[in-house]
Design an enzyme around this catalytic site. Structure first.
Site, PDB file in Angstrom:
ATOM      1  N   ALA A 197       0.831  -1.212   0.000  1.00  9.99           N
ATOM      2  CA  ALA A 197       0.000   0.000   0.000  1.00  9.99           C
ATOM      3  C   ALA A 197       0.866   1.264   0.000  1.00  9.99           C
ATOM      4  O   ALA A 197       1.911   1.290   0.643  1.00  9.99           O
ATOM      5  CB  ALA A 197      -0.920   0.005   1.215  1.00  9.99           C
ATOM      6  N   GLY A 210       0.393   1.138  -3.261  1.00  9.91           N
ATOM      7  CA  GLY A 210       0.460   0.371  -4.509  1.00  9.91           C
ATOM      8  C   GLY A 210       1.315   0.938  -5.610  1.00  9.91           C
ATOM      9  O   GLY A 210       1.328   0.402  -6.726  1.00  9.91           O
ATOM     10  N   ASP A 236      -1.018  -6.486   1.362  1.00 14.61           N
ATOM     11  CA  ASP A 236      -0.803  -5.704   2.584  1.00 14.61           C
ATOM     12  C   ASP A 236      -1.663  -6.258   3.699  1.00 14.61           C
ATOM     13  O   ASP A 236      -2.538  -7.098   3.474  1.00 14.61           O
ATOM     14  CB  ASP A 236      -1.017  -4.209   2.379  1.00 14.61           C
ATOM     15  CG  ASP A 236       0.043  -3.393   3.123  1.00 14.61           C
ATOM     16  OD1 ASP A 236       0.236  -3.633   4.337  1.00 14.61           O
ATOM     17  OD2 ASP A 236       0.698  -2.534   2.505  1.00 14.61           O
ATOM     18  N   CYS A 291      12.096   3.877   3.294  1.00 15.39           N
ATOM     19  CA  CYS A 291      12.152   5.336   3.108  1.00 15.39           C
ATOM     20  C   CYS A 291      12.790   5.984   4.339  1.00 15.39           C
ATOM     21  O   CYS A 291      12.258   6.938   4.902  1.00 15.39           O
ATOM     22  CB  CYS A 291      10.762   5.914   2.829  1.00 15.39           C
ATOM     23  SG  CYS A 291       9.528   5.569   4.096  1.00 15.39           S
TER      24      CYS A 291
END
Length: 454
Positions: free
Chosen positions: A270, A272, A292, A390
């Site tokens: 997610a 996506g 997910d 990230c």
């Protein structure tokens, strides 16, 4: 519509958003998106004002508190929550929004205090703000030479423990550049759906809708856009001509080496973006399982699949920590973009830096290793595992990859042939890249490509 505008001002909406984020510990991007959707009737200028005021107040919160404590007899942490947040956002207007008259920021703060039931404290609010406006030079900031950590913490609004943590992994100049980058203007980065439209035609279409468009930095199908009112109102978005996705995230698909007919599993997918990118790169062949952990997350993926119109992708509710026996050694490529501390995206989600703790970081490293232990089993012998986060925290990135290759039958593989020349470096030859805000024109992001041995 007019009645609604008269009942609630842009500043009152902003105050509500700040209270929800700061007092209720809700995610800033979620609260902002939900609230702006609720007030779609507002003029573009009002929506831009709310966005700038809320994002700016959150990203500068420690700096604002430091200044307020030098002018107020009552320290910020002792104030009523509503008054504290009202003063923060009003000071932000005075210090960082040049187009707002100081008198307007002060007067509107007093009105809001009274409207929200704090008339007895409106004089206090007025006094603190007027004192700041009258004597802006009173503020004394930490000395950069003698108090480096405290200086970075106050000036860039980052908790001091986190500054120390960054400095334990990167040198001072680099950390300062990364923190400065978190305050830069944020443009929306999009990936053109080249199955439906060319980059050139999408650019023309967006410009016809008064959207400002620039080419991306690294990838030919990436664009930067701004000056739009509401993303959902753009026909190009509704028709699935583009997906919002940072270039750092697009690079996962770019370095995957995907081939026609591949079967791909994206384990924490997610909303996506990577799954959709890989479905596009497959050119209607192969299949992507986009997974997910919750129904809500999978619904979000499904919305994007429907809008983009891909047929070679399906979303499933699946817990990445639980082994799916049917997937063992079935995937040509597994995408493991795992839950992380998010310290590479504080420019977009500034509340992350206040909510992260050292203990949470350590727990995330364990979670990442636990998920990798499970999902590496889905890769065929000779297949590819792409690990990404990230964050800029080395423990979650390179240290995790080194741990992984010591415990499992994988080796890192060069990604040089897939990268633009401007991103080639010593580590990309080894099989990984760490993108850093202030150095690269992307989010802070880590990608490692691992090949399962035959």
């Amino acid at each position: 519509m007019t009645d609604k505008k008269e009942q609630i001002s842009a500043r009152e909406i902003a105050l509500g958003i700040l209270m929800d984020i700061v007092q209720n510990s809700n995610f800033s991007h979620t609260v902002m998106s939900r609230t702006l959707n609720q007030y779609q009737y507002l003029e573009k200028q009002d929506r831009a004002f709310i966005t700038r005021l809320c994002e700016g107040t959150i990203e500068r919160m420690l700096t604002l508190d430091y200044i307020l404590n030098q002018y107020s007899s009552v320290k910020v942490n002792k104030m009523k929550p509503l008054i504290r947040n009202l003063l923060r956002m009003s000071l932000y207007q005075v210090k960082y929004m040049d187009q707002i008259p100081d008198s307007a920021a002060c007067n509107e703060a007093v009105k809001l205090a009274k409207k929200r039931g704090f008339g007895n404290l409106s004089g206090f609010v007025n006094g603190v703000l007027r004192n700041i406006v009258r004597d802006t030079k009173k503020v004394s900031f930490p000395n950069e030479e003698t108090e480096k950590e405290f200086f970075l913490s106050v000036v860039y609004s980052v908790p001091e423990w986190l500054v120390k943590h960054f400095l334990s992994q990167y040198d001072y100049t680099l950390v300062k550049s990364m923190l400065e980058a978190s305050f830069q203007d944020k443009k929306t980065i999009i990936r053109c759906n080249t199955d439906k439209i060319t980059v050139e035609d999408l650019t023309v279409l967006l410009k016809q809708n008064k959207v400002t468009v620039e080419p991306g930095t690294y990838l030919p199908y990436a664009l930067k856009i701004w000056d739009y009112n509401f993303l959902g109102q753009l026909n190009a978005f509704k028709k699935g001509y583009f997906q919002v996705q940072d270039e750092s995230s697009m690079l996962v698909g770019a370095v995957s080496g995907v081939r026609s007919g591949d079967y791909i599993i994206d384990v924490c997918a997610a909303p996506g973006g990577k799954s959709l990118h890989l479905a596009e790169l497959l050119k209607s062949s192969g299949h992507v399982d986009s997974r997910d952990v919750s129904e809500a997350k999978v619904n979000l993926i499904n919305e994007n699949i429907l809008r983009n119109g891909y047929t070679n992708i399906k979303a499933y509710v699946t817990d990445a920590l639980i082994l799916d026996e049917e997937s063992i050694e079935k995937a040509d490529i597994v995408i493991a973009d795992l839950p992380c501390s998010g310290l590479g995206v504080i420019s977009k989600k500034p509340d992350i830096k206040y909510n992260m703790t050292r203990e949470k970081q350590k727990n995330l490293v364990k979670l990442q290793r636990d998920i990798l232990t499970v999902v590496q089993q889905y890769v065929k012998k000779g297949g590819t595992l792409l690990y990404s986060t990230c964050t800029v925290n080395i423990e979650e990135n390179l240290e995790n990859v080194r741990w992984f290759t010591e415990h499992f039958d994988y080796r890192m593989e060069s990604i040089d042939e897939f990268l633009p020349s401007s991103l080639l470096c010593d580590t990309s030859k080894e099989g990984y890249i760490q993108l850093l805000p202030g150095i690269h024109n992307t989010d802070g992001f880590f990608i490692a490509k691992l090949r399962r041995k035959n």
